[in-house]
Structure formats: structure tokens, C-alpha cells
Design a protein around this motif. Structure first.
Motif, PDB file in Angstrom:
ATOM      1  N   HIS A   5      44.950  38.746  45.468  1.00  0.00           N
ATOM      2  CA  HIS A   5      44.474  38.680  44.091  1.00  0.00           C
ATOM      3  C   HIS A   5      44.035  37.259  43.766  1.00  0.00           C
ATOM      4  N   GLN A   7      41.780  34.871  40.534  1.00  0.00           N
ATOM      5  CA  GLN A   7      41.125  34.874  39.235  1.00  0.00           C
ATOM      6  C   GLN A   7      40.535  33.499  38.941  1.00  0.00           C
ATOM      7  N   ASP A   9      39.396  31.271  35.589  1.00  0.00           N
ATOM      8  CA  ASP A   9      39.584  31.232  34.143  1.00  0.00           C
ATOM      9  C   ASP A   9      38.482  30.441  33.454  1.00  0.00           C
ATOM     10  N   LYS A  14      41.453  34.756  31.509  1.00  0.00           N
ATOM     11  CA  LYS A  14      41.082  35.346  32.797  1.00  0.00           C
ATOM     12  C   LYS A  14      39.761  36.079  32.623  1.00  0.00           C
ATOM     13  N   GLU A  17      37.867  38.172  38.128  1.00  0.00           N
ATOM     14  CA  GLU A  17      39.061  38.611  38.844  1.00  0.00           C
ATOM     15  C   GLU A  17      38.657  39.407  40.084  1.00  0.00           C
TER      16      GLU A  17
END
Length: 289
Positions: A5, A7, A9, A14, A17
């Protein structure tokens, strides 16, 4: 199981992703104040919306309005790993990105009727955009605030180009003005899907305890008892009216365990599904149901 995972920002939110999961795997996505562009890079998936279900294959995308969705990743012929990329579209982030200079096609969003989601088929433009995001996930050290703002703008323009103008306006109307879902509409739309009570509660936007209270208020019955009864009634109708295999009827009625289905059916109707199909008359079934 989630295998990886990442992400990226923007404005402490967020926005971009990426996830790789091992199928089968289910996850609830809650977007209380945002819309989401979701793109399936690899694998297959079923997305349960409050009153609909979306089937997705690799290199297909969907824009989902504010709300709660259940994402079920499925194993495919290509393998059991699925990869997905999401871009979260928050009203405050969009306003910060565009400041007072919104694109022309977003100026009149209050004049169109909102929709819950819109699917986007695989296209060279969309794939190129996703590939560019993949590069930045692989090289996060190159990412800057200005670059991420440009990538959000690029997506918005791309969505407008890949479909008609009215559709993207309708999506953004839903983004800025969340539509309330009728409780019974959510139940009836998902009653034959293989969903647990907690998952139905999530799609309804309620906690499990609140969901049970709301259900009994509307149906005068506990959700487990009512839903099981409706699924068995549906199976009986399919046994009478179609030539589908018993295993297919069980699945189409919302059961994922054939042994459990057969046992429950026997208890409800006093006959196995196979014997019921052979022996029941139309009149006796109508009285039973």
C-alpha cells in the motif's frame, strides 16, 4: 490480504493511493466527504454500491460519489493478485487547486441532477494517465505539491474528455451535494448479494447496532431472519421457474455455501432443493411463499 500500500498526500489529505491485494479479499471504502476515481490495474473486482453492483475488469475505471462502498477483489485467470489505484477528490482540495478559476464545465453543477457513479472503459488516454501515476509511486522523491495539483487537474479534464459533458457535471454535483439513500432501497438492492450484516450496515451508513434497530423498525423482523427467508423464497422460485443448476441458484440467491443452502432449504420447505424441483406443484409453492 493487502500485500502493498502507498499513498501520496496533498494539503495533508490522502489524494493518490495504490494497493496490491491477494484475492479473494473484501474491503469497505468510506468516502464521507469526497468522490473517488478508482482504476483497476490488474485483476477483477465487484463493487457494491448502496443500491447497485459494479463489475470491473483490468484497466477499467469508475468515479464514485460520496458514500460507502464494498470492494470485493476476485481472483482471475491471470492470477490471484489485484492492483488498484485511487484518486480521492475532496471539495476543499479541488477548491484550493483551482482557487477561483474553476473549469467552465464545473460552473453550473448545481443545475444538473447528481448520479452515484460513472464507469469508464479502458482507453489509451486513461492508461497513459495511470502509467504516469505508477511512475510517481515508484519514485516518490520526485513528487511535489505542484506536480500533484497538476495530476488532479489532468484527471478532471481527462474524465470530461472521455465522456460527455453532462455526465462529469452530474458527478461533481454529487460530489458537492451528497445524496441521501433510502434505507429500504439499500436493503432491497443488496438482499440477494452475499453480504454480511456488518457490510449491509456499512452500505447503509450505519453502525451494526443502529442498522439492526432501523431494520426492525422498517421490516418488523430481525435482519438475519428476514434476509434468510427472502433468499430461500428466491431460491424456491428459481427452482420452479428455471433450469439453472442448484449450485447456481444457491449463488444467485445469495448463498456462498452449497451445503448450508441445502440444509437451510430442507428445513424451510421440508425437501431438498432437487426433490423440491421435481415434486412441488405450482399451487403448493404459491401457498408456501
Amino acid at each position: 490480504m493487502i500485500k502493498a500500500h502507498q499513498q501520496l498526500d496533498l494539503f495533508n489529505r490522502k489524494v493518490f493511493e495504490k494497493a496490491v491485494v491477494e484475492a479473494p479479499f473484501r474491503v469497505v471504502g468510506e468516502f464521507p466527504d469526497e468522490a473517488c476515481f478508482y482504476y483497476l490495474v490488474e485483476g477483477e473486482a465487484e463493487i457494491y454500491a448502496p443500491v447497485d453492483r459494479i463489475s470491473m475488469k483490468r484497466q477499467e475505471g469508475v468515479v464514485m460519489q460520496c458514500g460507502t462502498y464494498l470492494n470485493e477483489f476476485l481472483a482471475s485467470q491471470e492470477g490471484r493478485y489485484c492492483e488498484a489505484i485511487a484518486v480521492h477528490l475532496y471539495p476543499d482540495v479541488l477548491k484550493s487547486i483551482y482557487d477561483k478559476d474553476l473549469p467552465d464545465f464545473l460552473l453550473n453543477v448545481n443545475q444538473v441532477k447528481p448520479i452515484v457513479y460513472q464507469t469508464y472503459q479502458a482507453s489509451a488516454l486513461m492508461k497513459t494517465y495511470v502509467d504516469s501515476l505508477q511512475f510517481y509511486f515508484e519514485h516518490p522523491e520526485l513528487v511535489s505539491e505542484e506536480l500533484l495539483k497538476l495530476k488532479v487537474k489532468e484527471l478532471v479534464l481527462l474524465l470530461a474528455k472521455t465522456d460527455n459533458l453532462t455526465t462529469i457535471q452530474m458527478l461533481f454535483e454529487g460530489l458537492f451535494n451528497k445524496a441521501a439513500m433510502n434505507f429500504m432501497e439499500v436493503i432491497e438492492a443488496n438482499i440477494f448479494n452475499n453480504l454480511g450484516l456488518e457490510e449491509l450496515a456499512s452500505l447503509s451508513g450505519l453502525s451494526l447496532s443502529s442498522f439492526k434497530r432501523e431494520f426492525e423498525k422498517h421490516y418488523d423482523c430481525s435482519p438475519a431472519k428476514y434476509i434468510k427467508k427472502r433468499k430461500l423464497m428466491q431460491a424456491a422460485k428459481l427452482l420452479r421457474g428455471t433450469d439453472l443448476r442448484v449450485s447456481d441458484i444457491a449463488y444467485d440467491s445469495g448463498f456462498n455455501d452449497l451445503a448450508h443452502f441445502s440444509k437451510s432449504f430442507q428445513k424451510e420447505f421440508g425437501a431438498s432443493p432437487t426433490d423440491f424441483r421435481v415434486n412441488v406443484s405450482d399451487n403448493s409453492l404459491d401457498k408456501t411463499l
